[in-house]
Design a protein around this motif. Structure first.
Motif, short mmCIF file in Angstrom:
data_model
loop_
_atom_site.label_atom_id
_atom_site.label_comp_id
_atom_site.label_asym_id
_atom_site.label_seq_id
_atom_site.Cartn_x
_atom_site.Cartn_y
_atom_site.Cartn_z
N GLY A 172 -82.12 65.57 11.88
CA GLY A 172 -83.39 65.33 11.22
C GLY A 172 -83.69 63.85 10.99
O GLY A 172 -84.74 63.50 10.45
N LEU A 208 -76.57 69.50 -0.68
CA LEU A 208 -77.00 68.11 -0.53
C LEU A 208 -78.16 67.76 -1.44
O LEU A 208 -78.29 66.62 -1.88
CB LEU A 208 -77.40 67.83 0.93
CG LEU A 208 -76.27 67.86 1.96
CD1 LEU A 208 -76.82 67.45 3.32
CD2 LEU A 208 -75.14 66.90 1.56
N LYS A 209 -78.98 68.76 -1.71
CA LYS A 209 -80.12 68.51 -2.59
C LYS A 209 -79.61 68.08 -3.97
O LYS A 209 -80.01 67.05 -4.51
CB LYS A 209 -80.94 69.80 -2.70
CG LYS A 209 -82.20 69.72 -3.49
CD LYS A 209 -83.20 70.79 -3.01
CE LYS A 209 -84.44 70.85 -3.88
NZ LYS A 209 -84.22 71.67 -5.09
N GLU A 236 -80.15 73.41 6.95
CA GLU A 236 -81.22 72.43 6.82
C GLU A 236 -80.60 71.04 7.05
O GLU A 236 -79.55 70.71 6.50
CB GLU A 236 -81.85 72.52 5.42
CG GLU A 236 -83.03 71.61 5.18
CD GLU A 236 -84.25 71.89 6.08
OE1 GLU A 236 -84.30 72.95 6.75
OE2 GLU A 236 -85.14 71.02 6.14
N PRO A 237 -81.22 70.24 7.91
CA PRO A 237 -80.58 68.96 8.26
C PRO A 237 -80.54 67.99 7.08
O PRO A 237 -81.40 68.01 6.21
CB PRO A 237 -81.46 68.44 9.40
CG PRO A 237 -82.72 69.22 9.35
CD PRO A 237 -82.41 70.53 8.71
N ALA A 268 -81.34 65.05 6.67
CA ALA A 268 -82.50 64.19 6.45
C ALA A 268 -83.41 64.73 5.35
O ALA A 268 -83.97 63.98 4.56
CB ALA A 268 -83.29 64.03 7.74
N THR A 269 -83.55 66.03 5.32
CA THR A 269 -84.43 66.68 4.36
C THR A 269 -84.11 66.28 2.92
O THR A 269 -84.97 66.24 2.06
CB THR A 269 -84.32 68.21 4.51
OG1 THR A 269 -84.65 68.54 5.85
CG2 THR A 269 -85.23 68.94 3.55
N PHE A 270 -82.84 66.01 2.68
CA PHE A 270 -82.41 65.75 1.30
C PHE A 270 -82.28 64.27 0.99
O PHE A 270 -81.59 63.89 0.06
CB PHE A 270 -81.08 66.47 1.06
CG PHE A 270 -81.14 67.93 1.43
CD1 PHE A 270 -81.93 68.82 0.70
CD2 PHE A 270 -80.44 68.42 2.52
CE1 PHE A 270 -82.00 70.16 1.03
CE2 PHE A 270 -80.51 69.76 2.87
CZ PHE A 270 -81.30 70.65 2.13
N LEU A 280 -80.72 75.53 1.77
CA LEU A 280 -79.73 74.98 2.72
C LEU A 280 -79.82 75.65 4.10
O LEU A 280 -79.12 75.27 5.02
CB LEU A 280 -78.32 75.13 2.16
CG LEU A 280 -78.05 74.33 0.87
CD1 LEU A 280 -76.63 74.58 0.36
CD2 LEU A 280 -78.27 72.82 1.10
N ILE A 281 -80.67 76.65 4.20
CA ILE A 281 -80.85 77.28 5.51
C ILE A 281 -81.97 76.58 6.25
O ILE A 281 -83.02 76.28 5.68
CB ILE A 281 -81.15 78.78 5.34
CG1 ILE A 281 -79.92 79.45 4.71
CG2 ILE A 281 -81.48 79.43 6.68
CD1 ILE A 281 -80.09 80.93 4.43
N ARG A 282 -81.74 76.30 7.49
CA ARG A 282 -82.64 75.44 8.25
C ARG A 282 -84.07 75.96 8.28
O ARG A 282 -84.32 77.10 8.68
CB ARG A 282 -82.13 75.27 9.68
CG ARG A 282 -82.88 74.18 10.44
CD ARG A 282 -82.20 73.82 11.75
NE ARG A 282 -82.92 72.71 12.36
CZ ARG A 282 -82.43 71.50 12.60
NH1 ARG A 282 -81.19 71.22 12.30
NH2 ARG A 282 -83.17 70.55 13.12
N ARG A 336 -86.59 73.33 9.17
CA ARG A 336 -87.16 72.43 10.20
C ARG A 336 -86.98 73.04 11.57
O ARG A 336 -85.91 73.58 11.87
CB ARG A 336 -86.36 71.12 10.24
CG ARG A 336 -86.71 70.14 9.20
CD ARG A 336 -86.36 68.74 9.70
NE ARG A 336 -86.25 67.85 8.57
CZ ARG A 336 -86.43 66.53 8.64
NH1 ARG A 336 -86.67 65.95 9.79
NH2 ARG A 336 -86.33 65.79 7.57
#
Ligand SMILES: Cc1ncc(COP(=O)(O)O)c(C=O)c1O
Ligand SMILES: Cc1ncc(COP(=O)(O)O)c(C=O)c1O
Lengths: 443, 480, 480, 443
Positions: free
Chosen positions: A123, A220-221, A245-246, A248-250, B32-34, B36
């Motif tokens: 990300g 990570l959040k 979720e990559p 980058a998002t966090f 935490l689940i993708r 994007r």
């Protein structure tokens, strides 16, 4: 006469004459000839060498893929034949760093596409075209964080790969960076309370792994929320990034990891390849080579090395890193592998690795084993086996199973534990076998 | 066309075996689940093959022709190396397997170390580093550890000649040293006066490439070593140019304390578009205790990795080094042997001097001396005379199906071409290269635009790298 | 440059191990000891690599791009095939090893035969023949043996449609038959009247390709079979076009008595610049006893070669056939399976019809019907209109980085292009190809010289094959 | 969806629409759909197939090269890695017959050079660019002889490879050619007396092998002198031709043989490659493809297929042969191999093969075994072992040695004999081992 060296005696004679010297040693007149008789054997022939190497190879025990339950940085995955066939093309293997872009578009485009794929996985906005491995990539990321904010203390989670931590310490020692280890909570995640309290104005960066060394998926959040604007460095495993979720998002600043899972054989640990991705705002602090898109004189698309002023060729001792030779071929293997598998192939592998791990964990629990942590894990998880787990591990190896990593190697307090790993290569049969073999130790 | 542009949603390039385990839903916090999208290419196996075959076709490589990049030792890479390194017993083993069951791998590492120690005249060696620069960092950290272990804490300086490769100062800096550049003599050699001026009790190391980057052997090396050692500093050898001297002189015999090698250069492992390489670091015995962990030891005929080295600088990477690369280097050394390696160095030097002689007829050579395995053309007069840059000459060479030499390095010669033919090239190839170069020099006079606008016959024309850096495009994006 | 011109006396490319046996002088009459010079190239390993790398660079191949040679089924060749065929257990075995110790090889041959019998609907099969034409010869010899075994000695005629591939009449002739050509209908199909006219008690076989070489399925096949059988003749199936019908119809189910396959086409083994291939021959059970020796049999779970077949036509080659090619075909069939093979045929037919539809917008198609896996463009109007030949169009296609279709075959259409896209090509590729072809058709009108002088961008320009045949140069010779 | 087939459902829909049909089966409306349910399994994946094939491969016993003492048409030799690396290039492997010469110069030049090398080895004026194998090459040579003089009787030496004879008979049967076998004299050579007397006005060709099937070097000069102007066909082994005077010297019309020894693995007997060389005066009677040198429009050298009018594309049933697909890739392997070994490498292999054979023959004689023939042999020779030689042969195989071919397979009268073969791969140790193993049968 040697098959790799074309000179005939007659040619040597002619060449010496052109140069204007009498004999070969006249070319060495400045040199103190100290090495006239090396104590190494004379050259052999191909068949002798092949059989020597084949017998050395035979002295290493190859475990059937489905019986491998060890990960910890090096993973057994399927590698399609097409990946090997393409990556072994001599046009890739026998080229140098693309110093002449016009005759290196193959290299440059392949690496540009690799950078794109790493950006997609992580990300992040920009990825370099490879580091040596995950460990040195982390070390370089920490030095990069130091360049970003000039601060000296690194907070590093206990659940980062121990060899990565050791490597980072080695690199950072020369820059007088200090390290503080952040312990884990009972779920196996980095302890948020301790982390929050450890952050102060001297904090340069926080390093966590995602999923972490014990397989637990860090939140990570929550981590980002607890560390203010400190540089956040995440070590990540590429397959898991296809379903998590990559980073980058966090608000992660730098993502690093090792590309070995993506089409590279285990190779006794090397070569693998390190990836390093970051945000555009940090790009001038970033180590390693970057490939960019451009146009030629006629307006056609092409690729070149960019931002080379960051590198040692130009800024020398002020460079962002000393890295020069990198792991380009391995990065291209990653790219070929990802192209072959596609997003769905990656996800499918990740799902299967996850499902297998949870099946196996269930079976182990049924057998009476306890998991070390109770947090959500991905495809690795730590289990309490037996006091002398290391020796049962060795024993099942002799029976053809590469069992979970004995955690006592790195953590005295987890001497009775093993780090189990599953990927898509494990089967129900092989997992049931593992449970049976390890089950012999249950009292 | 990029691989992304070949993508069609739903296309597949690979099929997995049936799984007998039920798929489990992710039991994770939903954030935490993708979410994007993951925009990786969706292509078939034939698509992948055609794409990378097309890319391969746009690359120059040693298998294609002459590749005289100075300092890079682009020698021929024997096919047997690829075969041995691909053996299952080497590629299908996990680094954490019990070492009793990787004796073949450990033995190979151990024996390769022994061979390299003998070739360089060093006492101990680590094969951990992944490349030359990584070896430099390792070596410089060893130097640092050494001085610190003696409580000699004020040695913060690394001396580096101005002719050195950029990795030398960069590695020294990464190892925590302050770098001072030594001005070279006109010939590009170490200036003994200059050296004397800078040597003091704050100097930790002098880093040298020998032969140096102009291809000249430091004739005063014994004296230099004495001066450096007398000042309490260490002498570091950048082995990038070892290809000139195998079986002739050993760095360890002439005073070097620390040596790094580039297996991907001298030992033909090969380069792979820029890596992986391998940068072993050899040291004299008094520095052995500082080597990075693990160190492979042999006891009672068994090989094992020793992690318990209290004075070690620590780890410089994961696992055991670039093992597959080591397999190739080991194969190469067995194939070449003492006789072959010596012959290789001699022919490398012969080739360089022969080509230097041919080229000296129409271009100025930076130094008139006999060179070692490479030499530098000083193009400054040529540039002044014709208005054509050395970069243009390099690009024009590409039109003739040869790779250009290294340009603009070393920094101490301006508008230079650094030419390293290596021993695997034939007289014929050198004759042809000299003719092409001469023709281009002629063209530069008669038809300078032709050269300035080169290359003309490559897959793309001259690329705009200025804009590429000014307005960088780091990744492919879908254009709408 | 030829490899001979790279040669330098005394250069070596290879080294043998030390021998521990003393060299023995030849104890032969002196006139049998070689006196003639042996002018083979003397080159180094790098020379060999560069030479063949250069040659490889001058070849078009499936890995490079679209290769729509009609009748040749240039589909993508999976990389896994190369891997399995190279396994030591397949390549390092001698054909005369005790068969108890080549059970894996024999089992593979046996199972492949079973699979191919099922796919074609035949009862027995030999995997001996080395190529399609070799299979034809084998099949026709079986037909001959069959009639002779029934003392039906006057059947000396083989009927072959005028649309047939040249190997059909050639093989029939080699098998001792007199060939009579059957004129096709306008559509290129078998003309039932014409057939009836020629069928009599001297006819031994009718050879058919179905789909035929115009890509059309013989819709009257059941009737044809009946007529042929009624006349006491056999019906032969040239399997070159099997790629259209796998999992759809089996030649054995619609009356064919003898079938040959081209594993290098339909089963992607691949072509290797023209071979090796493999041309298995399947027969109905009443012809099984005539198959060439050896026949691989299975008894009690063991596989063995049976040489004792008194009615066999004998041997058609040495050993067991092109075994490595069989390994590839077997691998391919396991990978594809029933579903994959059926899908392959459907997509091959879909691709052909799609491309036919696109091309029909600007060129005449020989037949307006739905085609199978290939179709033929009738360029005669185009040629009349523009003065540009179909050969020129083919050459101009090369300039666009695609291979030309088959030209001037089948013989019944003049100035034709025979186009077989295969199933491994994507819609995208077909769209592009149609565009290029349309552009060339346009060029032929606006700038005919451009097309007539094509190709322009290939490693060499249009070659003079007329002089090459008139004053043939068969081999390289040193020019003085 | 299949990895080799790119069509997505959406694309299929669009394509059907363009064609103007509703569904896929509309494309099969002329076809009686008899095969709706093939009894073969559905497709597998790469990893399953690789492991299936690997286990089949494991069911074949691989004998260590130095322990192979069997030749008889397929020989164990060293094959340099460079040969395999180059011959496996996809540009060679995945190209078709060079129908478009301008984009097939790689194929054409490689084959032109191959033709030259075969001419050099055999001494003949023209060689074609490959046949399937040695056996079918001989069969085609006999048909060619028939085309040359229209006569019907073939005299064939008993010492020609039995499988070559069988193959030739199969081919020739359809042309009503008859065969007469010429027996051997006690030296193991074709009996000159019988040969001379057998030649008459019906004789089409004489076929001998050089060295012959029993390893004996035939005296081609004497043979030529005894057969008038009959077409002489010689079957030859390529390595031996590097040290024996080539057949051309003795007035041979056609030389054929198998190229397997020149860099091709044993492959369980196939594919190998047949070579066929002749004199210019016979070229229009010659089967197979020929490559010739020419020029392009700009005067540059290039290569094309020539004299195609001989082939089935044009003359169809009057063609010189039906051969179309040939063994081009294997011919190119031969050429790469010969380039790598050079004339000296070939000669060295021949010398070693010869020296090893004579060492081994000496040792066997010492053990008390008798050679079947007393003529000069090259690297194969027949030895009388024991009554039930076939079963001792099987026994030593189980001990890891591939012993001499049991001649009883082909010659009832030689049931107690084996045909020994040595090449450069055999060592003193392996030969001594063979003598010891076979020596157990001496009483
Ligand atoms: C003189 C010299 N030193 C050091 C290096 C760095 O080696 P590497 O690229 O393997 O890191 C190089 C390579 O370019 C070099 O030429
Ligand atoms: C219709 C047809 N029949 C027969 C053949 C002959 O097959 P092969 O070239 O394998 O001998 C071919 C191949 O070109 C063909 O297209």
């Amino acid at each position: 006469m040697h098959p790799y060296i074309p000179h005939t005696n007659e040619e040597i004679r002619q060449m010496l004459q052109t140069i204007g010297v009498q004999q070969l040693d006249d070319l060495y007149k400045d040199v103190p000839l100290t090495a006239k008789d090396l104590k190494i054997p004379n050259g052999l022939d191909e068949f002798t060498v092949v059989s020597l190497l084949e017998s050395l190879a035979c002295e290493n025990k190859v475990i059937e893929k489905s019986n491998i339950f060890m990960g910890a940085g090096i993973y057994a995955h399927y590698i399609p034949q097409v990946v090997k066939a393409l990556a072994s093309r001599p046009e890739f293997v026998t080229a140098y760093t693309p110093y002449q872009a016009e005759v290196s578009q193959g290299t440059l485009q392949a690496l540009f596409e690799y950078q794109t794929m790493i950006c997609e996985l992580t990300g992040m906005e920009v990825a370099n075209s490879s580091m040596y491995d995950g460990a040195s990539a982390l070390a370089e990321a920490v030095l990069m964080a130091y360049r970003i904010n000039g601060k000296h203390e690194i907070l590093i989670s206990k659940a980062v790969h121990p060899e990565y931590i050791e490597t980072t310490r080695t690199y950072a020692s020369a820059q007088n960076l200090s390290f503080r280890q952040i312990p884990l909570d009972t779920s196996g995640k980095t302890d948020l309370g301790v982390l929050r309290e450890s952050v102060d104005e001297e904090t340069c960066a926080v390093v966590v792994q995602y999923p972490n060394f014990f397989g637990i998926v860090e939140d990570l959040k929550a981590i980002r929320e607890n560390i203010k604007d400190v540089v956040l460095i995440v070590v990540a495993e590429p397959f898991s990034l296809s379903v998590l979720e990559p980073p980058a998002t966090f608000g992660t600043d730098i993502v690093v990891g090792d590309g070995q899972p993506l089409g590279i054989s285990m190779n006794y640990g090397g070569p693998t390849v390190g990836f390093l991705a970051t945000l555009e705002k940090h790009v001038r602090k970033m180590p390693g080579r970057l490939i960019g898109e451009t146009r030629d004189m006629e307006g056609n698309k092409g690729y070149v090395m960019i931002l080379q002023t960051r590198e040692q060729h130009i800024r020398r001792e002020k460079a962002t890193s000393n890295i020069c030779t990198n792991h380009a071929l391995m990065a291209v293997i990653n790219a070929i592998f990802m192209s072959t598998m596609g997003p769905n192939g990656l996800r499918e592998v990740a799902m299967r690795s996850y499902s297998n791990a949870h099946y196996l964990a269930g079976k182990l629990r049924e057998k009476g084993f306890k998991l070390l942590f109770d947090g959500p894990f991905f495809n690795e998880f730590a289990v309490k086996f037996s006091k002398d787990y290391d020796s049962s591990w060795r024993q099942i190896f002799e029976e053809g199973v590469l069992g979970p990593l004995p955690l006592g190697w790195y953590f005295e307090e987890y001497k009775d534990c093993g780090l189990v790993c599953t990927t898509e290569v494990n089967t129900k049969q092989s997992m049931d076998l593992l449970v049976e073999l390890l089950g012999r130790d249950v009292r | 066309m990029t691989i992304f542009e070949r993508s069609v949603t739903g296309r597949v390039g690979f099929k997995l075996p049936k799984s007998d385990i039920e798929k489990k839903e992710f039991d994770l916090p939903s954030h935490l689940i993708r979410q994007r999208p993951l925009n990786l290419p969706e292509v078939s196996e034939p698509d992948v093959v055609r794409h990378y075959t097309e890319l391969a076709g746009k690359n120059y490589s040693v298998d294609k022709g002459f590749y005289p990049l100075g300092s890079c030792t682009m020698k021929y890479n024997p096919k047997i190396n690829e075969y041995t390194a691909a053996l299952d017993g080497f590629t299908q083993i996990h680094p954490y397997q019990p070492w009793e069951f990787t004796q073949g791998a450990l033995k190979l590492i151990f024996e390769l170390k022994e061979l390299l120690c003998e070739i360089t005249g060093m006492d101990e060696m680590t094969l951990q580093p992944a490349a030359g620069a990584h070896g430099e960092l390792t070596g410089m950290l060893i130097a640092r550890a050494y001085h610190l272990s003696r409580k000699d804490t004020k040695r913060h300086i690394a001396l580096v000649p101005d002719s050195a490769h950029g990795t030398n100062p960069a590695s020294a800096a990464m190892a925590g040293f302050d770098v001072i550049e030594l001005k070279s003599t006109e010939d590009g050699l170490v200036d003994l006066e200059e050296l004397k001026k800078h040597l003091n009790d704050e100097v930790a190391v002098l880093m040298l490439t020998n032969p140096n980057t102009l291809g000249l052997f430091e004739k005063d090396i014994l004296q230099i070593a004495e001066m450096v050692h007398k000042a309490g500093a260490l002498l570091y050898y950048d082995g990038a140019n070892l290809n000139a001297i195998m079986g002739k002189v050993r760095p360890g015999d002439i005073g070097f304390d620390i040596v790094h090698l580039n297996l991907h250069k001298t030992f033909s492992t090969p380069h792979g578009m820029g890596g992986p390489g391998s940068g072993p670091v050899g040291v004299k015995s008094f520095l052995g205790e500082f080597l990075p962990i693990p160190v492979i030891k042999k006891v009672d005929g068994k090989y094992y990795p020793d992690f318990d080295l209290p004075k070690s600088i620590g780890r410089v990477r994961s696992f055991y080094g670039n093992f597959s690369v080591l397999v190739k280097a080991y194969t190469y050394i067995l194939m070449m042997g003492k006789d072959g390696l010596t012959h290789a160095s001699q022919m490398a030097v012969l080739n360089a001097n022969y080509l230097r002689t041919l080229i000296s007829k129409f271009l100025k050579i930076a130094s008139p001396r006999i060179c070692m395995h490479e030499f530098v053309v000083d193009g400054s007069d040529f540039v002044k005379e014709t208005g054509v840059k050395i970069l243009d000459v390099a690009k024009r060479l590409l039109d003739h199906g040869v790779h250009a030499p290294t340009v603009y390095f070393p920094l101490i010669v301006h508008e230079d071409l650094m030419i390293e033919p290596t021993e695997t090239e034939s007289k014929d190839t050198l004759d042809k290269f000299a003719k092409i170069l001469e023709m281009i020099v002629e063209e530069a006079k008669t038809n300078p635009e032709l050269v300035k606008n080169a290359p003309h016959k490559t897959p793309v024309r001259r690329l705009d790298d200025v804009t590429a850096t000014k307005k960088p495009i780091y990744r492919w994006r879908k254009t709408i």
